[in-house]
Design a protein around this motif. Structure first.
Motif, PDB file in Angstrom:
ATOM      1  N   SER A 135       0.833  -1.205   0.000  1.00 51.91           N
ATOM      2  CA  SER A 135       0.000   0.000   0.000  1.00 51.91           C
ATOM      3  C   SER A 135       0.863   1.249   0.000  1.00 51.91           C
ATOM      4  O   SER A 135       1.954   1.272   0.577  1.00 51.91           O
ATOM      5  CB  SER A 135      -0.933   0.019   1.220  1.00 51.91           C
ATOM      6  N   VAL A 136       0.358   2.278  -0.663  1.00 51.78           N
ATOM      7  CA  VAL A 136       0.999   3.592  -0.672  1.00 51.78           C
ATOM      8  C   VAL A 136       0.152   4.522   0.192  1.00 51.78           C
ATOM      9  O   VAL A 136      -1.040   4.708  -0.080  1.00 51.78           O
ATOM     10  CB  VAL A 136       1.112   4.156  -2.096  1.00 51.78           C
ATOM     11  N   GLY A 137       0.764   5.073   1.239  1.00 50.99           N
ATOM     12  CA  GLY A 137       0.051   5.990   2.126  1.00 50.99           C
ATOM     13  C   GLY A 137      -0.782   5.263   3.148  1.00 50.99           C
ATOM     14  O   GLY A 137      -0.505   5.331   4.349  1.00 50.99           O
ATOM     15  N   LEU A 459      -6.258   4.009  13.525  1.00 51.70           N
ATOM     16  CA  LEU A 459      -6.905   4.676  14.652  1.00 51.70           C
ATOM     17  C   LEU A 459      -7.280   6.092  14.248  1.00 51.70           C
ATOM     18  O   LEU A 459      -6.552   6.735  13.481  1.00 51.70           O
ATOM     19  CB  LEU A 459      -5.965   4.704  15.865  1.00 51.70           C
ATOM     20  N   THR A 460      -8.388   6.577  14.754  1.00 55.20           N
ATOM     21  CA  THR A 460      -8.836   7.925  14.374  1.00 55.20           C
ATOM     22  C   THR A 460      -9.047   8.801  15.604  1.00 55.20           C
ATOM     23  O   THR A 460      -9.385   8.328  16.690  1.00 55.20           O
ATOM     24  CB  THR A 460     -10.163   7.840  13.585  1.00 55.20           C
ATOM     25  N   LEU A 466      -4.444   7.517  12.197  1.00 52.49           N
ATOM     26  CA  LEU A 466      -3.100   6.978  12.404  1.00 52.49           C
ATOM     27  C   LEU A 466      -3.059   5.514  11.967  1.00 52.49           C
ATOM     28  O   LEU A 466      -3.808   4.685  12.484  1.00 52.49           O
ATOM     29  CB  LEU A 466      -2.718   7.097  13.888  1.00 52.49           C
ATOM     30  N   GLN A 467      -2.178   5.231  11.002  1.00 47.96           N
ATOM     31  CA  GLN A 467      -1.930   3.848  10.568  1.00 47.96           C
ATOM     32  C   GLN A 467      -0.819   3.282  11.443  1.00 47.96           C
ATOM     33  O   GLN A 467       0.280   3.835  11.522  1.00 47.96           O
ATOM     34  CB  GLN A 467      -1.512   3.813   9.095  1.00 47.96           C
ATOM     35  N   VAL A 468      -1.132   2.171  12.151  1.00 52.30           N
ATOM     36  CA  VAL A 468      -0.189   1.568  13.094  1.00 52.30           C
ATOM     37  C   VAL A 468       0.216   0.193  12.592  1.00 52.30           C
ATOM     38  O   VAL A 468      -0.637  -0.619  12.209  1.00 52.30           O
ATOM     39  CB  VAL A 468      -0.816   1.440  14.501  1.00 52.30           C
ATOM     40  N   GLU A 469       1.516  -0.112  12.592  1.00 50.84           N
ATOM     41  CA  GLU A 469       2.036  -1.432  12.240  1.00 50.84           C
ATOM     42  C   GLU A 469       3.004  -1.897  13.326  1.00 50.84           C
ATOM     43  O   GLU A 469       3.881  -1.133  13.743  1.00 50.84           O
ATOM     44  CB  GLU A 469       2.781  -1.416  10.903  1.00 50.84           C
ATOM     45  N   HIS A 481       5.772   1.040  13.088  1.00 52.80           N
ATOM     46  CA  HIS A 481       5.704   2.128  12.116  1.00 52.80           C
ATOM     47  C   HIS A 481       4.388   2.862  12.311  1.00 52.80           C
ATOM     48  O   HIS A 481       3.327   2.236  12.448  1.00 52.80           O
ATOM     49  CB  HIS A 481       5.804   1.587  10.678  1.00 52.80           C
ATOM     50  N   LEU A 482       4.439   4.205  12.335  1.00 51.78           N
ATOM     51  CA  LEU A 482       3.262   5.051  12.507  1.00 51.78           C
ATOM     52  C   LEU A 482       3.171   6.018  11.336  1.00 51.78           C
ATOM     53  O   LEU A 482       4.170   6.663  10.975  1.00 51.78           O
ATOM     54  CB  LEU A 482       3.360   5.831  13.816  1.00 51.78           C
ATOM     55  N   TYR A 483       1.981   6.076  10.704  1.00 55.44           N
ATOM     56  CA  TYR A 483       1.737   6.982   9.581  1.00 55.44           C
ATOM     57  C   TYR A 483       0.524   7.847   9.924  1.00 55.44           C
ATOM     58  O   TYR A 483      -0.557   7.318  10.221  1.00 55.44           O
ATOM     59  CB  TYR A 483       1.441   6.209   8.294  1.00 55.44           C
ATOM     60  N   ALA A 484       0.683   9.164   9.897  1.00 55.09           N
ATOM     61  CA  ALA A 484      -0.402  10.085  10.246  1.00 55.09           C
ATOM     62  C   ALA A 484      -0.988  10.719   8.980  1.00 55.09           C
ATOM     63  O   ALA A 484      -0.242  11.108   8.062  1.00 55.09           O
ATOM     64  CB  ALA A 484       0.106  11.177  11.180  1.00 55.09           C
ATOM     65  N   TYR A 485      -2.331  10.803   8.922  1.00 56.01           N
ATOM     66  CA  TYR A 485      -3.026  11.374   7.770  1.00 56.01           C
ATOM     67  C   TYR A 485      -4.106  12.331   8.259  1.00 56.01           C
ATOM     68  O   TYR A 485      -4.675  12.158   9.343  1.00 56.01           O
ATOM     69  CB  TYR A 485      -3.657  10.278   6.908  1.00 56.01           C
TER      70      TYR A 485
END
Length: 558
Positions: A135-137, A459-460, A466-469, A481-485
């Motif tokens: 996945s991208v993003g 998580l919202t 927040l995408q959590v891995e 890994h944490l990705y914030a959108y």
């Protein structure tokens, strides 16, 4: 005292009865093969990819790189990357460099989940197919591949197995009569019966080879038995697999001219030498089209596999002629001269078979654990157990040969020989399945077939999602890994990251996780989780000097 009755006068089966019995045995052998049949397995495996399977990357990559366990070649039109909307994301033809395949991607790829599907051919001629996503993003609903990157029809896989089995059975039926007529056959006995068996074996090898060549086309490209076209056939014939089979057919054609006089008892010494040379060369076509050609030590594997196959043909082929023709037809004094010599030959063949099989097993298995952790290992264990049973029956046969002059009764020996052949038939069936199964040395390396323990969730909060891995979500060292959108699914710049994990059920208080920002919206950290359980993860993200929010989730660690 009544003189012993000559064996030639005892109950003697009519030649047609013997032929019918032989045909029945072949039917049983094929039935043994069909019972465990299933989809054929590929022999190279995908050991790594970039991006990795199931990974979430912050920006669209410029290419996808697939790395296999051995060299692979292209199946035209059978490898692609699909964008989240289902369109093709790859551009141009994939680049093949040994075991590495590179696919160029369109620039500025969309956010979401991509599907990579592939079908290639491994160095040992077996197709490798599979798929994975990245996945991208942030992840999205994966696209559906409506193409034809799929496994061959199960009937095709079964046909490949049957074709291999026919060549094995044909080889021993051909070698046995040639060997026995050339070395042991009494002059007074008719050669018609064993000659027919030899020609039947010749035909089985030829038919099995042709069927294998035909089935290789849909086996490689996917599809049913009738999905064969000129281009696919040219590709199959131009491969190492096709070349080995064509060479085998050529050697068979050349040997046919020498077989007829030999089987009729007219062949000279020179003819026998040439025939033996052609036969020895033909033996190498089997390993050149299979596992040994792609092993870590190809020359050694090819040689020992040829020795293994030749020893099998000499031993079992000789037993067929001995049990089917010599024992019921020869006189006692003839058997008294033949059996001790044959017993020594059989012992040498079994010794060579055992030695070559051991070397092959060491190469293909790789580690003791693989014997119980892989399908290949279990099949090999079954083959070894059956082989041990055959050797045990053979030992009984040798003992009967030693006591031949005392007993002067062929029935126990004939029963032992037929039992030996029956168990060997099962061994051949296991072998035909074994050569279509992924070798244990590579079976555990497939990144698309291993169970993933990666924990991922979204998580919202009122400020961000927040995408959590957490990988691998197992006791011990783990990567996070944490990705914030933002609310419109764009990368959300983060001023500060904080995270803790705790396991209240085990009395473990919150542990601070040191996080390293990699981009404006992506941070990573390493944490040691000492025990299994439901770990409580809390993440606080500050998006400005005054705006921050905390989200939490439960991470199951097993």
């Amino acid at each position: 005292m009544t003189a012993p009755t000559p064996l030639s006068r005892r109950t003697r089966a009519h030649p047609l009865v013997r032929l019918a019995a032989g045909a029945g045995l072949l039917v049983v052998l094929v039935a043994l093969l069909l019972a465990p049949a299933g989809p054929a397995s590929a022999h190279a495996v995908l050991v790594s990819s970039s991006p990795a399977a199931s990974a979430v990357v912050p920006s669209a990559p410029a290419e996808v790189v697939l790395t296999f366990s051995e060299s692979v070649r292209q199946v035209p039109g059978k490898i692609r990357v699909l964008a989240p909307d289902g369109s093709r994301a790859d551009r141009g033809e994939p680049a093949f460099d040994g075991s590495v395949v590179t696919l160029r991607l369109a620039p500025d790829g969309a956010r979401g989940t991509y599907l990579v599907s592939y079908r290639v051919v491994s160095a040992d001629s077996h197709p490798v197919s599979g798929a994975f996503t990245y996945s991208v993003g942030a992840p999205s609903t994966p696209p559906v591949d409506s193409g034809t990157v799929s496994r061959a029809d199960p009937v095709v896989g079964l046909t490949i197995k049957v074709a291999k089995y026919l060549t094995y059975a044909g080889l021993l039926l051909l070698v046995g009569p040639v060997l026995m007529i050339g070395a042991f056959w009494p002059r007074r006995l008719s050669r018609t019966g064993p000659a027919r068996v030899a020609w039947a074996g010749f035909g089985l090898v030829a038919v099995g080879t042709l069927v294998g060549l035909w089935a290789q086309v849909p086996y490689t490209a996917g599809g049913g038995l009738l999905d064969v076209d000129g281009a696919g056939l040219r590709d199959a014939l131009g491969s190492d697999f096709g070349l080995a089979h064509l060479v085998r057919l050529g050697l068979l054609a050349a040997s046919a001219f020498l077989l007829r006089p030999l089987l009729a008892g007219r062949g000279g010494r020179a003819d026998r030498v040439i025939l033996a040379t052609l036969g020895g060369a033909a033996l190498f076509t089997w390993p050149l089209a299979g596992h040994p050609a792609a092993s870590p030590a190809p020359p050694l594997s090819i040689f020992v596999d040829a020795v293994h196959l030749g020893s099998m043909a000499v031993w079992l082929g000789g037993l067929v002629v001995l049990a089917g023709f010599l024992l019921p037809g020869a006189e006692e004094h003839e058997l008294g001269a033949i059996l001790p010599v044959w017993s020594r030959w059989a012992a040498l063949a079994v010794a060579a078979l055992l030695l070559a099989g051991t070397v092959n097993a060491l190469i293909e298995v790789g580690s003791p654990a693989a014997l119980v952790d892989t399908t290949y290992g279990w099949l090999l264990v079954a083959k070894i157990a059956l082989f041990a049973l055959v050797v045990g029956v053979a030992a009984v046969s040798r003992n009967l040969v030693r006591r031949w002059r005392e007993a002067a009764r062929p029935r126990p020996l004939r029963r032992a020989l037929w039992l030996e052949l029956a168990v060997a038939a099962v061994v051949l069936g296991v072998t035909a399945t074994l050569v279509q199964t992924t070798p244990a040395r590579t079976a555990g390396a497939d990144v698309t077939s291993t169970r993933s323990t990666l924990f991922t969730t979204t998580l919202t909060s009122s400020l961000y999602s927040l995408q959590v891995e957490v990988d691998p979500a197992e006791p011990g060292n783990n990567s996070m890994h944490l990705y914030a959108y933002s609310s419109d699914n764009r990368p959300q710049p983060v001023v500060e990251w904080r995270a803790t994990v705790a396991l209240p059920s085990a009395g473990i208080e919150p542990i601070e996780i040191t996080l390293l920002p990699l981009t404006d919206n992506h941070a990573t950290g390493e944490i040691n989780l000492p025990a299994s359980g439901e770990w409580q993860l809390r993440v606080t993200v500050r998006t400005s000097e005054i705006d921050q929010a905390t989200v939490s989730t439960t991470v199951p660690v097993r």
